[in-house]
Design an enzyme around this catalytic site. Sequence first.
Site, short mmCIF file in Angstrom:
data_model
loop_
_atom_site.label_atom_id
_atom_site.label_comp_id
_atom_site.label_asym_id
_atom_site.label_seq_id
_atom_site.Cartn_x
_atom_site.Cartn_y
_atom_site.Cartn_z
N THR A 226 -20.48 2.98 12.24
CA THR A 226 -20.13 2.80 13.65
C THR A 226 -20.43 1.39 14.14
O THR A 226 -21.31 0.71 13.60
CB THR A 226 -20.95 3.82 14.49
OG1 THR A 226 -20.89 3.44 15.87
CG2 THR A 226 -22.41 3.84 14.10
N ASP A 227 -19.73 0.98 15.20
CA ASP A 227 -20.04 -0.32 15.83
C ASP A 227 -21.37 -0.28 16.59
O ASP A 227 -21.90 -1.32 16.97
CB ASP A 227 -18.90 -0.75 16.77
CG ASP A 227 -18.64 0.20 17.93
OD1 ASP A 227 -19.26 1.30 17.98
OD2 ASP A 227 -17.82 -0.14 18.80
N GLU A 228 -21.91 0.94 16.80
CA GLU A 228 -23.13 1.04 17.63
C GLU A 228 -24.34 0.41 16.96
O GLU A 228 -25.35 0.15 17.61
CB GLU A 228 -23.39 2.51 18.01
CG GLU A 228 -22.17 3.12 18.67
CD GLU A 228 -22.40 4.44 19.38
OE1 GLU A 228 -23.55 4.75 19.72
OE2 GLU A 228 -21.40 5.16 19.60
N LYS B 33 -27.80 5.37 11.80
CA LYS B 33 -26.62 4.84 11.11
C LYS B 33 -26.90 3.44 10.56
O LYS B 33 -26.46 3.09 9.46
CB LYS B 33 -25.41 4.81 12.05
CG LYS B 33 -24.87 6.16 12.46
CD LYS B 33 -24.32 7.00 11.31
CE LYS B 33 -23.05 6.43 10.71
NZ LYS B 33 -22.44 7.38 9.73
N TYR C 28 -29.45 7.71 17.27
CA TYR C 28 -28.23 7.81 16.45
C TYR C 28 -27.91 6.47 15.79
O TYR C 28 -27.73 6.40 14.57
CB TYR C 28 -27.05 8.27 17.34
CG TYR C 28 -25.69 8.04 16.68
CD1 TYR C 28 -25.32 8.72 15.53
CD2 TYR C 28 -24.76 7.13 17.24
CE1 TYR C 28 -24.09 8.51 14.93
CE2 TYR C 28 -23.53 6.92 16.64
CZ TYR C 28 -23.20 7.60 15.48
OH TYR C 28 -21.98 7.38 14.89
P1 NAD Z 1 -18.63 14.97 13.75
O1 NAD Z 1 -19.96 15.21 14.34
O2 NAD Z 1 -17.41 15.47 14.45
O3 NAD Z 1 -18.56 15.61 12.27
C1 NAD Z 1 -19.59 15.46 11.35
C2 NAD Z 1 -19.32 16.41 10.18
O4 NAD Z 1 -20.37 16.23 9.21
C3 NAD Z 1 -19.31 17.88 10.58
O5 NAD Z 1 -18.22 18.54 9.96
C4 NAD Z 1 -20.64 18.41 10.04
O6 NAD Z 1 -20.60 19.79 9.69
C5 NAD Z 1 -20.83 17.52 8.82
N1 NAD Z 1 -22.24 17.38 8.44
C6 NAD Z 1 -23.30 17.10 9.25
N2 NAD Z 1 -24.45 17.07 8.54
C7 NAD Z 1 -24.10 17.32 7.24
C8 NAD Z 1 -24.83 17.40 6.04
N3 NAD Z 1 -26.16 17.24 6.02
N4 NAD Z 1 -24.16 17.66 4.89
C9 NAD Z 1 -22.81 17.84 4.89
N5 NAD Z 1 -22.08 17.79 6.03
C10 NAD Z 1 -22.70 17.54 7.18
O7 NAD Z 1 -18.55 13.41 13.51
P2 NAD Z 1 -17.29 12.42 13.59
O8 NAD Z 1 -17.12 11.98 14.98
O9 NAD Z 1 -16.17 13.01 12.84
O10 NAD Z 1 -17.88 11.17 12.77
C11 NAD Z 1 -17.72 11.08 11.36
C12 NAD Z 1 -18.37 9.80 10.88
O11 NAD Z 1 -17.78 8.68 11.53
C13 NAD Z 1 -19.87 9.71 11.18
O12 NAD Z 1 -20.51 9.13 10.08
C14 NAD Z 1 -19.95 8.81 12.40
O13 NAD Z 1 -21.17 8.11 12.45
C15 NAD Z 1 -18.77 7.89 12.16
N6 NAD Z 1 -18.15 7.31 13.35
C16 NAD Z 1 -17.77 8.11 14.40
C17 NAD Z 1 -17.13 7.54 15.50
C18 NAD Z 1 -16.64 8.39 16.66
O14 NAD Z 1 -16.15 7.84 17.65
N7 NAD Z 1 -16.69 9.70 16.57
C19 NAD Z 1 -16.90 6.16 15.55
C20 NAD Z 1 -17.33 5.37 14.46
C21 NAD Z 1 -17.94 5.96 13.37
P1 TYD Z 2 -19.62 9.39 23.87
O1 TYD Z 2 -18.26 10.00 23.80
O2 TYD Z 2 -20.81 10.28 23.80
O3 TYD Z 2 -19.67 8.25 22.76
P2 TYD Z 2 -20.80 7.08 22.52
O4 TYD Z 2 -22.00 7.38 23.33
O5 TYD Z 2 -21.05 7.20 21.05
O6 TYD Z 2 -20.12 5.80 22.92
O7 TYD Z 2 -19.72 8.58 25.24
C1 TYD Z 2 -18.78 7.56 25.55
C2 TYD Z 2 -19.23 6.95 26.85
O8 TYD Z 2 -19.09 7.91 27.89
C3 TYD Z 2 -20.69 6.53 26.86
O9 TYD Z 2 -20.82 5.31 27.59
C4 TYD Z 2 -21.39 7.66 27.59
C5 TYD Z 2 -20.33 8.15 28.56
N1 TYD Z 2 -20.38 9.59 28.90
C6 TYD Z 2 -20.36 9.99 30.24
O10 TYD Z 2 -20.30 9.16 31.17
N2 TYD Z 2 -20.41 11.33 30.51
C7 TYD Z 2 -20.48 12.27 29.54
O11 TYD Z 2 -20.55 13.49 29.85
C8 TYD Z 2 -20.49 11.85 28.16
C9 TYD Z 2 -20.56 12.84 27.04
C10 TYD Z 2 -20.42 10.49 27.89
#
Ligand code: NAD
Ligand code: TYD
Length: 352
Positions: free
Chosen positions: A132-134, A162, A158
């Site tokens: 992630t960019d975070e 990461k 989180y």
């Molecule tokens: P998500 O929470 O929707 O899904 C995570 C998946 O991992 C789930 O299916 C869960 O069952 C599985 N999981 C969790 N713990 C596990 C374990 N110990 N063993 C096997 N499986 C396990 O997450 P996402 O949003 O799909 O993100 C996927 C990846 O991308 C993550 O690594 C996250 O850090 C990264 N990422 C997410 C975003 C975003 O905007 N969602 C952006 C950048 C990077």
């Molecule tokens: P989120 O989707 O949780 O992603 P991340 O925190 O990983 O960026 O949140 C996106 C942005 O929206 C973040 O600045 C927090 C804000 N947010 C709200 O304002 N209200 C909400 O209920 C949630 C879940 C997030």
Amino acid sequence: MILVTGGAGFIGSNFVLDWLAQSDEPVINLDALTYAGNRANLASLDGDARHVFVHGDIGERALVDQLLATHRPRAIVHFAAESHVDRSIHGPGAFMKTNVEGTFTLLEAARGFWNTLDGADKAAFRFHHVSTDEVYGSLKPTDPPFAETNAYEPNSPYSASKAASDHLVRAWHHTYGLPVLTTNCSNNYGPLHFPEKLIPLMIVNALAGKPLPVYGDGQQIRDWLYVKDHCSGIRAVLAGGRVGETYNIGGWNEMANIDIVKTVCALLDELRPDPAGPYARLITYVTDRPGHDRRYAIDARKIERELGWRPAETFATGIRKTVQWYLDNAAWVADVQSGAYKDWIGTNYSAR
Ligand code: NAD
Ligand code: TYD
């Protein structure tokens, strides 16, 4: 074949579905099915021999060893993680367990397997870590977007977990020579997004006539990318990325949270008007998230320069598809709003 971890979650399931729509290379999908994992995301692959689903944890070394030895994948694409910042604030332990220890276990298993390979197979093997960019922390309004050379400054449990996993991946390359790739992506949105994150939460709350909780002043900025563009970026890096390198993936689309919420409301007003009035009437400012990062933005020039990748969707096209998907998939939404989901909504929002 490839081994995907976390392929029943939001991005992982989109990745598996896109992968098998574009090639016949089989996928072993290892997922622990936590609250975020959903077999229904993969229902269209039922009976498809190219997809082997394994219910298990990346932290189970014996299981991962056995999967690698049996299926002999040419690559591991590692999505599995705990992914929600607010949950990491309420309970960081699971984030350390999966994101740090789980990635460590997976790296060790991958290293053991990779050492059994030789010749072309050994050279071609890849461990692709999805991050992630975070990890880069929070930008000031006039700072340039995050480049791959930015220092790591994670601020939430989180992002710290990461960042730790990124460091492990880097070290396994430098010390053991494991052929790794890391991608650091901005906020994704799109189909199959669990409604604890901003965009799907706003859609499902609006449709239920519930308040739309905006943290703090709503001026926090994220760089939103349609999930299928993230998946195509991962495919590009897996296919052509230089071993040991990191690639930032982003949408060139910085938007303040309040503008995201207003855009969602306007689309719902158009596509599913509410007789009670415009959805924006439901916007409710609530107590801010502790340690809330103010701004993320990605400089995605490296992946474009080296691999020719650009997002295919604009925010306008991607968010319209997303809202329409939620309108068309009411059964999926109802199914994920289980008792555990309601417990989380109570935990996170009742005291705000
Ligand atoms: P998500 O929470 O929707 O899904 C995570 C998946 O991992 C789930 O299916 C869960 O069952 C599985 N999981 C969790 N713990 C596990 C374990 N110990 N063993 C096997 N499986 C396990 O997450 P996402 O949003 O799909 O993100 C996927 C990846 O991308 C993550 O690594 C996250 O850090 C990264 N990422 C997410 C975003 C975003 O905007 N969602 C952006 C950048 C990077
Ligand atoms: P989120 O989707 O949780 O992603 P991340 O925190 O990983 O960026 O949140 C996106 C942005 O929206 C973040 O600045 C927090 C804000 N947010 C709200 O304002 N209200 C909400 O209920 C949630 C879940 C997030």
